[in-house]
Design a protein around this motif. Structure first.
Motif, PDB file in Angstrom:
ATOM      1  N   LEU A  97     -28.119  10.495   5.688  1.00 16.56           N
ATOM      2  CA  LEU A  97     -26.836  10.843   6.184  1.00 16.56           C
ATOM      3  C   LEU A  97     -26.836   9.821   7.500  1.00 16.56           C
ATOM      4  O   LEU A  97     -25.891   9.244   7.637  1.00 16.56           O
ATOM      5  CB  LEU A  97     -26.727  12.201   6.475  1.00 16.56           C
ATOM      6  CG  LEU A  97     -25.405  12.533   7.292  1.00 16.56           C
ATOM      7  CD1 LEU A  97     -24.297  12.107   6.299  1.00 16.56           C
ATOM      8  CD2 LEU A  97     -25.455  14.116   7.494  1.00 16.56           C
ATOM      9  N   PHE A  98     -27.599  10.051   8.668  1.00 17.56           N
ATOM     10  CA  PHE A  98     -27.402   9.362   9.728  1.00 17.56           C
ATOM     11  C   PHE A  98     -27.653   7.796   9.635  1.00 17.56           C
ATOM     12  O   PHE A  98     -27.129   7.037  10.424  1.00 17.56           O
ATOM     13  CB  PHE A  98     -28.405   9.899  10.863  1.00 17.56           C
ATOM     14  CG  PHE A  98     -27.843  11.274  11.509  1.00 17.56           C
ATOM     15  CD1 PHE A  98     -26.780  11.581  12.247  1.00 17.56           C
ATOM     16  CD2 PHE A  98     -28.329  12.738  10.738  1.00 17.56           C
ATOM     17  CE1 PHE A  98     -26.383  12.514  12.882  1.00 17.56           C
ATOM     18  CE2 PHE A  98     -27.811  13.818  11.259  1.00 17.56           C
ATOM     19  CZ  PHE A  98     -26.723  13.761  12.240  1.00 17.56           C
ATOM     20  N   ALA A  99     -28.528   7.464   8.776  1.00 14.79           N
ATOM     21  CA  ALA A  99     -28.827   5.940   8.504  1.00 14.79           C
ATOM     22  C   ALA A  99     -27.131   5.243   8.196  1.00 14.79           C
ATOM     23  O   ALA A  99     -27.002   4.370   8.708  1.00 14.79           O
ATOM     24  CB  ALA A  99     -30.074   5.585   7.553  1.00 14.79           C
ATOM     25  N   VAL A 100     -26.773   6.015   7.262  1.00 13.81           N
ATOM     26  CA  VAL A 100     -25.420   5.647   6.728  1.00 13.81           C
ATOM     27  C   VAL A 100     -24.282   5.737   7.651  1.00 13.81           C
ATOM     28  O   VAL A 100     -23.338   4.660   7.998  1.00 13.81           O
ATOM     29  CB  VAL A 100     -25.168   6.293   5.539  1.00 13.81           C
ATOM     30  CG1 VAL A 100     -23.540   5.821   4.982  1.00 13.81           C
ATOM     31  CG2 VAL A 100     -25.908   6.172   4.285  1.00 13.81           C
ATOM     32  N   MET A 101     -24.508   6.804   8.595  1.00 13.13           N
ATOM     33  CA  MET A 101     -23.365   6.784   9.670  1.00 13.13           C
ATOM     34  C   MET A 101     -23.527   5.647  10.696  1.00 13.13           C
ATOM     35  O   MET A 101     -22.591   5.174  11.261  1.00 13.13           O
ATOM     36  CB  MET A 101     -23.567   8.222  10.311  1.00 13.13           C
ATOM     37  CG  MET A 101     -23.138   9.524   9.395  1.00 13.13           C
ATOM     38  SD  MET A 101     -23.420  11.028  10.321  1.00 13.13           S
ATOM     39  CE  MET A 101     -22.709  10.742  11.985  1.00 13.13           C
ATOM     40  N   ARG A 102     -24.900   5.475  10.940  1.00 11.93           N
ATOM     41  CA  ARG A 102     -25.092   4.361  12.124  1.00 11.93           C
ATOM     42  C   ARG A 102     -24.883   3.177  11.798  1.00 11.93           C
ATOM     43  O   ARG A 102     -24.296   2.140  12.216  1.00 11.93           O
ATOM     44  CB  ARG A 102     -26.460   4.329  12.460  1.00 11.93           C
ATOM     45  CG  ARG A 102     -26.891   3.439  13.580  1.00 11.93           C
ATOM     46  CD  ARG A 102     -28.391   3.739  13.948  1.00 11.93           C
ATOM     47  NE  ARG A 102     -28.435   2.644  15.233  1.00 11.93           N
ATOM     48  CZ  ARG A 102     -29.725   2.508  15.755  1.00 11.93           C
ATOM     49  NH1 ARG A 102     -30.829   3.391  15.237  1.00 11.93           N
ATOM     50  NH2 ARG A 102     -29.871   1.776  16.793  1.00 11.93           N
ATOM     51  N   LEU A 103     -24.837   2.658  10.206  1.00 11.43           N
ATOM     52  CA  LEU A 103     -24.440   1.444   9.857  1.00 11.43           C
ATOM     53  C   LEU A 103     -22.847   1.432   9.524  1.00 11.43           C
ATOM     54  O   LEU A 103     -22.465   0.343   9.190  1.00 11.43           O
ATOM     55  CB  LEU A 103     -25.166   1.262   8.417  1.00 11.43           C
ATOM     56  CG  LEU A 103     -26.913   0.915   8.504  1.00 11.43           C
ATOM     57  CD1 LEU A 103     -27.633   0.834   7.075  1.00 11.43           C
ATOM     58  CD2 LEU A 103     -27.040  -0.286   9.267  1.00 11.43           C
ATOM     59  N   SER A 104     -22.281   2.535   9.714  1.00 12.07           N
ATOM     60  CA  SER A 104     -20.810   2.371   9.454  1.00 12.07           C
ATOM     61  C   SER A 104     -20.031   1.746  10.552  1.00 12.07           C
ATOM     62  O   SER A 104     -20.407   1.642  11.444  1.00 12.07           O
ATOM     63  CB  SER A 104     -20.331   3.961   9.373  1.00 12.07           C
ATOM     64  OG  SER A 104     -18.828   3.969   9.284  1.00 12.07           O
TER      65      SER A 104
ATOM     66  N   MET B 147     -36.749   9.350  10.087  1.00  7.01           N
ATOM     67  CA  MET B 147     -36.411   8.914   8.667  1.00  7.01           C
ATOM     68  C   MET B 147     -35.117   8.125   8.743  1.00  7.01           C
ATOM     69  O   MET B 147     -34.815   7.304   7.813  1.00  7.01           O
ATOM     70  CB  MET B 147     -36.011  10.187   7.575  1.00  7.01           C
ATOM     71  CG  MET B 147     -37.427  10.915   7.280  1.00  7.01           C
ATOM     72  SD  MET B 147     -38.451   9.604   6.259  1.00  7.01           S
ATOM     73  CE  MET B 147     -37.539   8.962   5.339  1.00  7.01           C
ATOM     74  N   ALA B 148     -34.149   8.473   9.552  1.00 14.65           N
ATOM     75  CA  ALA B 148     -32.986   7.672   9.681  1.00 14.65           C
ATOM     76  C   ALA B 148     -33.313   6.179   9.953  1.00 14.65           C
ATOM     77  O   ALA B 148     -32.490   5.254   9.234  1.00 14.65           O
ATOM     78  CB  ALA B 148     -32.153   8.078  10.695  1.00 14.65           C
ATOM     79  N   GLU B 149     -34.136   5.916  10.822  1.00 19.86           N
ATOM     80  CA  GLU B 149     -34.543   4.464  11.311  1.00 19.86           C
ATOM     81  C   GLU B 149     -35.218   3.829   9.913  1.00 19.86           C
ATOM     82  O   GLU B 149     -34.985   2.640   9.699  1.00 19.86           O
ATOM     83  CB  GLU B 149     -35.353   4.488  12.302  1.00 19.86           C
ATOM     84  CG  GLU B 149     -35.053   4.879  13.635  1.00 19.86           C
ATOM     85  CD  GLU B 149     -33.694   3.791  14.020  1.00 19.86           C
ATOM     86  OE1 GLU B 149     -33.908   2.901  14.599  1.00 19.86           O
ATOM     87  OE2 GLU B 149     -32.296   4.062  13.705  1.00 19.86           O
TER      88      GLU B 149
END
Length: 315
Positions: A97-104, A174-176
């Protein structure tokens, strides 16, 4: 009259050598590596000394083997596996979730994701566990309006504290990992998917993530194995996992060191089993990038046995 007809180049002298004498076989003498032998002897001597020292120490090894399958220890072992799997599942979901959010391209979601990763990676997991454990000192009740309301001490059970403490911390790492895996996929894949009419969500789910798994799986396996060991920290918040169960028996029976050895044996067994699972999972996701997968250890053993049998038959 001399025949001047061109007969081509002169014929080579008879025999393998220029003078007609046979070549001598080259005798290859391997270089002797005396340093390897010396280092091997030193290492074996140190290992032998270490084994001898522990065998002569004040350790009751019979207690170690007797308590290895104690019901309380096995219950703590199960709790360790349970909290590790649950926290890893939570961390993986939050990581995606937060990986996609950060790449948004949305600056708000990107900033929130960066703040989450910055905070949970920047504070020790032990401190986070203690914060969740003592949350009732700040909030007496958990009030979600008409949905749920209860005292915080009832909500923050040892299992819930361990789950939130380990899971939220793991989600930041895991986000990274997921972000690195997503960015490893060529941008042309996304452009091709969009050209076919796929939405951004469907492109991520059907095109990007399956290819990124080849990069995500190895560090994720390492994170899970690390989670098995990090779960020992939750003994501080009264969750009866493997270390706490072993320590309770050791303090009661006066066998502190023996029970620490019991816990260590089970931790080694868990990490070994899940390392094998990680190996085969990596092989599965490497099928798309490697034409010929290297043989597994069992396949190598079977190949060596078959070669040995063929050699015996030939004799």
């Amino acid at each position: 009259m001399t025949d001047k007809t061109d007969k081509g180049p002169a014929a080579a002298p008879a025999g393998p050598g220029a003078s007609g004498t046979p070549y001598e076989a080259i005798k290859a003498i391997p270089v002797r590596h005396y340093g390897r032998w010396i280092s091997a002897v030193v290492v074996v001597a140190l290992l032998g000394w270490l084994v001898y020292a522990f065998s002569q120490g004040n350790i009751i090894w019979d207690t170690v083997w007797d308590k290895l399958f104690d019901p309380a220890v096995l219950n703590g072992l199960w709790n360790t596996v349970l909290i590790s799997v649950a926290a890893m599942a939570l961390g993986l979901a939050l990581g995606i979730l937060f990986a996609v959010m950060r790449l948004s391209k949305n600056p708000v979601t990107g900033a929130v994701a960066w703040l989450y990763i910055w905070f949970f990676r920047g504070t020790p997991v032990y401190v986070q566990l203690l914060v969740w454990f003592n949350l009732s000192l700040i909030f007496e009740y958990l009030n979600l309006g008409p949905i749920y309301k209860n005292e915080m001490v009832e909500v923050m059970t040892p299992f819930m504290v361990a789950l939130l403490g380990l899971g939220l911390n793991e989600g930041a790492y895991m986000a990274e990992i997921v972000r690195a895996g997503i960015q490893s996929v060529d941008e042309g894949q996304t452009e091709a998917a969009h050209a076919l009419g796929m939405s951004q969500t469907k492109t991520m789910r059907r095109i990007i993530l399956p290819q990124a798994m080849r990069v995500i799986v190895p560090p994720t396996g390492n994170e899970f194995i690390n989670m098995l060991k990090t779960s020992s920290l939750v003994s501080a918040v009264q969750y009866t996992e493997l270390l706490r169960a072993s320590s309770n028996i050791g303090n009661t029976a006066g066998a502190v060191m023996e029970m620490l050895f019991v816990a260590s044996i089970w931790y080694l067994a868990l990490t070994s089993v899940f390392s094998v699972g990680q190996y085969y999972l990596e092989r599965r996701f490497a099928r798309g990038s490697t034409r010929n997968l290297p043989p597994t250890p069992w396949q190598r053993v079977k190949a060596n046995l078959n070669m040995f049998r063929r050699t015996e038959v030939a004799r």
